[in-house]
Design a protein around this motif. Structure first.
Motif, mmCIF file in Angstrom:
data_model
loop_
_atom_site.group_PDB
_atom_site.id
_atom_site.type_symbol
_atom_site.label_atom_id
_atom_site.label_comp_id
_atom_site.label_asym_id
_atom_site.label_seq_id
_atom_site.Cartn_x
_atom_site.Cartn_y
_atom_site.Cartn_z
ATOM 1 N N PHE A 106 -12.612 3.284 9.354
ATOM 2 C CA PHE A 106 -11.399 3.078 8.535
ATOM 3 C C PHE A 106 -10.291 2.436 9.382
ATOM 4 C CE2 PHE A 106 -13.149 7.335 6.973
ATOM 5 C CZ PHE A 106 -14.067 6.737 6.136
ATOM 6 N N ALA A 107 -10.628 1.359 10.081
ATOM 7 C CA ALA A 107 -9.668 0.809 11.040
ATOM 8 C C ALA A 107 -9.854 -0.698 11.214
ATOM 9 C CB ALA A 107 -9.797 1.570 12.362
ATOM 10 N N CYS A 110 -21.284 13.727 6.148
ATOM 11 C CA CYS A 110 -20.789 12.411 5.765
ATOM 12 C C CYS A 110 -19.274 12.402 5.895
ATOM 13 C CB CYS A 110 -21.187 12.068 4.332
ATOM 14 S SG CYS A 110 -20.416 13.112 3.113
ATOM 15 N N CYS A 111 -18.718 11.227 5.794
ATOM 16 C CA CYS A 111 -17.311 11.070 6.110
ATOM 17 C C CYS A 111 -16.700 10.155 5.053
ATOM 18 C CB CYS A 111 -17.317 10.549 7.535
ATOM 19 S SG CYS A 111 -16.174 9.405 8.051
ATOM 20 N N ILE A 112 -15.617 10.610 4.444
ATOM 21 C CA ILE A 112 -15.049 9.926 3.278
ATOM 22 C C ILE A 112 -13.547 9.723 3.483
ATOM 23 C CG2 ILE A 112 -14.564 10.182 0.791
ATOM 24 C CD1 ILE A 112 -17.213 11.704 0.540
ATOM 25 N N ASN A 113 -13.091 8.510 3.178
ATOM 26 C CA ASN A 113 -11.670 8.194 3.249
ATOM 27 C C ASN A 113 -11.054 8.527 1.890
ATOM 28 O OD1 ASN A 113 -9.170 7.030 3.551
ATOM 29 N ND2 ASN A 113 -9.928 5.067 4.308
ATOM 30 N N LEU A 114 -10.077 9.405 1.868
ATOM 31 C CA LEU A 114 -9.504 9.817 0.579
ATOM 32 C C LEU A 114 -8.412 8.878 0.083
ATOM 33 C CD1 LEU A 114 -9.125 13.679 0.311
ATOM 34 C CD2 LEU A 114 -10.808 12.178 -0.723
ATOM 35 N N SER A 115 -8.090 7.865 0.858
ATOM 36 C CA SER A 115 -7.079 6.920 0.394
ATOM 37 C C SER A 115 -7.682 6.073 -0.722
ATOM 38 C CB SER A 115 -6.637 6.023 1.548
ATOM 39 O OG SER A 115 -5.922 4.932 1.021
ATOM 40 N N ASP A 116 -6.977 6.004 -1.855
ATOM 41 C CA ASP A 116 -7.500 5.158 -2.924
ATOM 42 C C ASP A 116 -6.768 3.810 -2.972
ATOM 43 O OD1 ASP A 116 -5.149 6.090 -3.899
ATOM 44 O OD2 ASP A 116 -5.981 7.086 -5.656
ATOM 45 N N ASN A 117 -6.177 3.407 -1.824
ATOM 46 C CA ASN A 117 -5.554 2.074 -1.741
ATOM 47 C C ASN A 117 -6.582 0.972 -1.929
ATOM 48 O OD1 ASN A 117 -3.096 3.113 -1.188
ATOM 49 N ND2 ASN A 117 -3.232 2.880 1.038
ATOM 50 N N TYR A 171 -10.850 11.807 5.768
ATOM 51 C CA TYR A 171 -9.756 11.105 6.459
ATOM 52 C C TYR A 171 -8.673 10.765 5.441
ATOM 53 C CZ TYR A 171 -12.588 10.298 10.658
ATOM 54 O OH TYR A 171 -13.332 10.453 11.796
ATOM 55 N N ASN A 172 -7.454 10.528 5.924
ATOM 56 C CA ASN A 172 -6.321 10.162 5.053
ATOM 57 C C ASN A 172 -6.233 11.105 3.847
ATOM 58 O OD1 ASN A 172 -5.323 7.720 6.382
ATOM 59 N ND2 ASN A 172 -7.290 6.846 5.829
ATOM 60 N N PRO A 173 -6.202 12.423 4.076
ATOM 61 C CA PRO A 173 -6.350 13.332 2.943
ATOM 62 C C PRO A 173 -5.156 13.347 1.984
ATOM 63 C CG PRO A 173 -5.894 14.576 4.938
ATOM 64 C CD PRO A 173 -6.107 13.148 5.351
ATOM 65 N N ARG A 174 -3.945 13.197 2.509
ATOM 66 C CA ARG A 174 -2.798 13.445 1.635
ATOM 67 C C ARG A 174 -1.580 12.725 2.178
ATOM 68 N NH1 ARG A 174 0.604 18.168 1.485
ATOM 69 N NH2 ARG A 174 1.504 18.417 -0.584
ATOM 70 N N SER A 175 -1.056 11.788 1.408
ATOM 71 C CA SER A 175 0.178 11.116 1.833
ATOM 72 C C SER A 175 1.269 11.463 0.836
ATOM 73 C CB SER A 175 -0.031 9.602 1.873
ATOM 74 O OG SER A 175 -0.070 9.098 0.561
#
Ligand code: SAH
Length: 274
Positions: A99-100, A148-155, A179-183
């Protein structure tokens, strides 16, 4: 080993690890010591500056710090600098492939208007310690079995995709890292995640909220799914969810290497739960 050729530009996409300078790999340190230009999001450029401040070096680095939301512009800038013959390091936190920036650089390379000369550049991706591994190490071994690994950003993807992946991962009894759980701009995503997990996992399932791992602000909270609250996560937190065998031993939590279907969700029949 980073090889240098003074006549050719070179682009390294380097991972700075979770925060602690001691977790930066020697290969990344070496690339930074050879850099003419360092490109990245402000706090990561500051971390690279802190690392070089510890070194005896006479290099004159050009620092190019920018905002988080301009990944593609940053990638193009780095490629253009390397095409001028400069030694360029793009810095990411953790691992640059998670995610980078590494994907952003390859997206810029693939774009229809990308100069063909960019394809001839020496491009190297230098791995780093990603947040979920730094967090798991602090807690014990919660990712010791399949995960497994999941990015929670829905951008960059719709929520429906995230929801389906979480549901299938829970049904398959993977441990999970979020990752990116809560902004501040999208606090509702993590609320929905907890609802989804509660629909598919037992209430005693163990979670780790690992915040700012390996920095002075580090904070680790272990709790059950029943006890988990949305406020426990923010953008500096990675959230680990154990599988159904994840357990506590003393102050540690770990997932056994073997899969014990007794007491665990039965994922052995037809690959899915009934
Ligand atoms: N490339 C990075 C991830 C970038 S996405 C890596 O490999 O780690 C940014 C997210 O990573 C944050 O929202 C958070 O979920 C996680 N993260 C990054 N550094 C962290 C740290 N030191 N402690 C906990 N989580 C971290």
């Amino acid at each position: 080993m980073v090889t240098l050729d003074a006549t050719m530009g070179r682009l390294c996409i380097a991972g700075l690890g979770p925060g602690d300078l001691a977790q930066i790999t020697p290969a990344v340190r070496e690339a930074l010591l050879a850099a003419d230009d360092v490109v990245g999001y402000f706090p990561y450029v500051a971390r690279a500056q802190a690392l070089l401040a510890q070194e005896i070096t006479t290099q004159a680095v050009q620092w190019h710090a920018s905002d988080n939301r301009v990944e593609l512009d940053r990638a193009r800038q780095a490629l253009a600098l390397a095409a001028q013959g400069r030694q360029v390091v793009v810095v990411s936190s953790g691992d640059p492939g998670v995610f980078a920036m590494a994907s952003a650089v390859f997206e810029a390379l693939e774009a229809a208007d990308a100069p063909s000369a960019w394809l001839a550049l020496g491009i190297e991706v230098l791995p780093g310690v990603t947040a979920m591994l730094a967090a798991a190490a602090r807690a014990g071994a919660p990712l010791g079995h399949d995960f497994c690994c999941i990015n929670l950003s829905d951008n960059l993807k719709p929520w429906a995709v995230i929801a389906r992946r979480v549901q299938l991962a829970a049904e398959a009894d993977f441990a999970m890292a979020f990752y990116n759980p809560r902004s501040r701009s999208r606090p509702e995503g993590f609320v929905r995640l907890l609802e989804l997990l509660r629909a598919h996992c037992e209430s005693e399932r163990l979670l780790v909220f690992a915040r700012a791992v390996s920095t002075p602000d580090e904070a680790l909270q272990v709790c059950t799914l029943e006890q988990a609250r949305p406020e426990m996560a923010d953008m500096r937190t990675v959230v680990l969810v154990g599988n159904s065998s994840t357990r506590r031993v003393g102050r540690w939590i770990y997932t056994p290497r073997y899969y014990d279907p007794v007491g665990a969700a039965d994922v052995t029949s037809n690959g899915s739960t009934p």
